[in-house]
Design an enzyme around this catalytic site. Structure first.
Site, mmCIF file in Angstrom:
data_model
loop_
_atom_site.group_PDB
_atom_site.id
_atom_site.type_symbol
_atom_site.label_atom_id
_atom_site.label_comp_id
_atom_site.label_asym_id
_atom_site.label_seq_id
_atom_site.Cartn_x
_atom_site.Cartn_y
_atom_site.Cartn_z
ATOM 1 N N THR A 1 -117.218 1.780 -2.567
ATOM 2 C CA THR A 1 -116.368 2.968 -2.568
ATOM 3 C C THR A 1 -116.523 3.775 -3.856
ATOM 4 O O THR A 1 -115.767 4.733 -4.075
ATOM 5 C CB THR A 1 -114.883 2.580 -2.374
ATOM 6 O OG1 THR A 1 -114.461 1.741 -3.460
ATOM 7 C CG2 THR A 1 -114.684 1.850 -1.055
ATOM 8 N N ASN B 1 -119.390 10.488 -5.778
ATOM 9 C CA ASN B 1 -120.110 9.214 -5.846
ATOM 10 C C ASN B 1 -121.620 9.416 -5.804
ATOM 11 O O ASN B 1 -122.371 8.684 -6.458
ATOM 12 C CB ASN B 1 -119.673 8.287 -4.705
ATOM 13 C CG ASN B 1 -118.310 7.687 -4.932
ATOM 14 O OD1 ASN B 1 -117.813 7.635 -6.056
ATOM 15 N ND2 ASN B 1 -117.683 7.223 -3.860
ATOM 16 N N ASP C 1 -109.341 3.790 -4.441
ATOM 17 C CA ASP C 1 -109.892 2.426 -4.385
ATOM 18 C C ASP C 1 -108.761 1.403 -4.299
ATOM 19 O O ASP C 1 -108.868 0.399 -3.594
ATOM 20 C CB ASP C 1 -110.716 2.093 -5.633
ATOM 21 C CG ASP C 1 -111.826 3.071 -5.904
ATOM 22 O OD1 ASP C 1 -112.985 2.764 -5.605
ATOM 23 O OD2 ASP C 1 -111.527 4.155 -6.452
ATOM 24 N N ASP D 1 -114.821 1.300 -8.019
ATOM 25 C CA ASP D 1 -114.627 1.841 -9.372
ATOM 26 C C ASP D 1 -113.133 2.159 -9.504
ATOM 27 O O ASP D 1 -112.746 3.293 -9.648
ATOM 28 C CB ASP D 1 -115.509 3.064 -9.622
ATOM 29 C CG ASP D 1 -115.323 4.178 -8.602
ATOM 30 O OD1 ASP D 1 -114.801 3.915 -7.493
ATOM 31 O OD2 ASP D 1 -115.678 5.333 -8.920
ATOM 32 N N ASP E 1 -111.615 6.448 -0.056
ATOM 33 C CA ASP E 1 -112.116 5.075 -0.026
ATOM 34 C C ASP E 1 -111.493 4.210 1.080
ATOM 35 O O ASP E 1 -112.195 3.406 1.692
ATOM 36 C CB ASP E 1 -111.919 4.419 -1.387
ATOM 37 C CG ASP E 1 -112.676 5.145 -2.489
ATOM 38 O OD1 ASP E 1 -113.601 5.922 -2.167
ATOM 39 O OD2 ASP E 1 -112.343 4.947 -3.663
#
Length: 305
Positions: free
Chosen positions: A123, A165, A15, A10, A238
């Protein structure tokens, strides 16, 4: 032999670092990237993923995944990652295009075509992975493993109980955690120990490449957001997943049984961990050799444009 992975992202600040590591480390073969809604809406996550891959010259295909959680109302992380989901870097005009096939179908097709060879590395929220498992029940037995960022055996970071998450799609997380797939959870227990401190800031600020410029612009915004929330240095949540795939010996793991709270409104999204046991279904990261982590990122940044 390089590990074949699919990144499910995302794409926000951390990320982006995970994509850089996956692209720049020879230990990893990046088969494709799937964008999912999480830090921001799907359209922004997809655009950010395309921009990052375009800038670093990553040829792997990029797909759009799920645009909302399985059941709960959408919950985004814009307070950390900004209005674009990746505030800070200024990208050149985009040339890379998203593929037409749905990201969930890409995950299923790639795993079926490469049985026991693909490591899924989500992630963001676990919506895409859960949907793939629902559509193809053989998937948990055909992946090499699933290495996910999320969860915590202690406190949360989105509520006092839940990590972001997991909170963003708890029902999807429970599907994945109960699927029987070989699962590694890189949660807050370990990721909060890998922080971009002043020493590392200086180290990477001295790099004079377009990839490093993107990294540093992103980290400036990430750091500012962290400080607004009361933390001095931002965590590399991540990228810990990618670093684990590249070199598992960097991390200390414990085995636990994990399930995700779906029913109690106060603790919704919490990852409940059973006692440490050799028979635990989930390998949970609890510590990291941070020097070796930063050396991996350093190597990836030096390899990329």
């Amino acid at each position: 032999m390089a590990k074949k992975i699919i990144l499910d992202v995302d794409t926000g600040h951390d990320d982006m670092v995970a994509i850089v590591m996956a692209s720049g480390l020879q230990e990893i073969e990046l088969m494709g990237l799937v964008a999912v809604s999480g830090n921001q809406i799907l359209e922004k996550a997809l655009l950010n993923t395309l921009h990052v891959c375009d800038l670093i010259g990553e040829p792997a295909p990029v797909f759009a995944g799920m645009d909302r959680p399985l059941l709960r109302d959408q919950f985004l992380g814009g307070d950390i990652h900004g209005k674009t989901g990746l505030d800070g870097p200024v990208f050149p005009p985009l040339s890379k295009q998203a593929e037409k096939r749905h990201g969930v179908q890409f995950i299923i097709d790639t795993v079926l075509a490469n049985p026991h060879e693909i490591t899924l590395v989500p992630t963001g929220p676990l919506t895409d992975i859960a949907m793939a498992i629902r559509l193809e029940p053989r998937l948990p037995n055909l992946v090499e493993s699933i290495v996910c960022m999320g969860g915590s055996m202690g406190k949360g970071n989105r509520t006092p109980y839940a990590e972001f998450n997991m909170f963003a799609d708890p029902e999807a997380a429970e599907i994945v955690f109960s699927s029987g797939a070989p699962l590694v959870m890189m949660g807050l227990d370990v990721t909060l120990k890998v922080r971009l401190d002043a020493t590392q800031e200086k180290r990477f600020a001295s790099m004079n490449t377009k990839t490093a410029a993107m990294f540093n612009a992103s980290m400036d915004n990430y750091r500012s957001a962290y400080r607004l929330h009361g933390s001095e240095y931002p965590a590399m949540h991540d990228p810990c997943c990618v670093a684990f795939v590249a070199d598992p010996s960097i991390f200390t793991l414990e085995k636990h049984d994990i399930h995700v709270e779906l029913h109690d409104s106060q603790t919704y999204g919490k990852t409940h961990a059973g006692p440490k046991t050799e028979n635990g279904r989930v390998s949970v990261g609890v510590d990291a050799d941070t020097d070796r982590f930063w050396n991996l990122l350093d190597r990836a940044l030096h390899y990329l444009p």
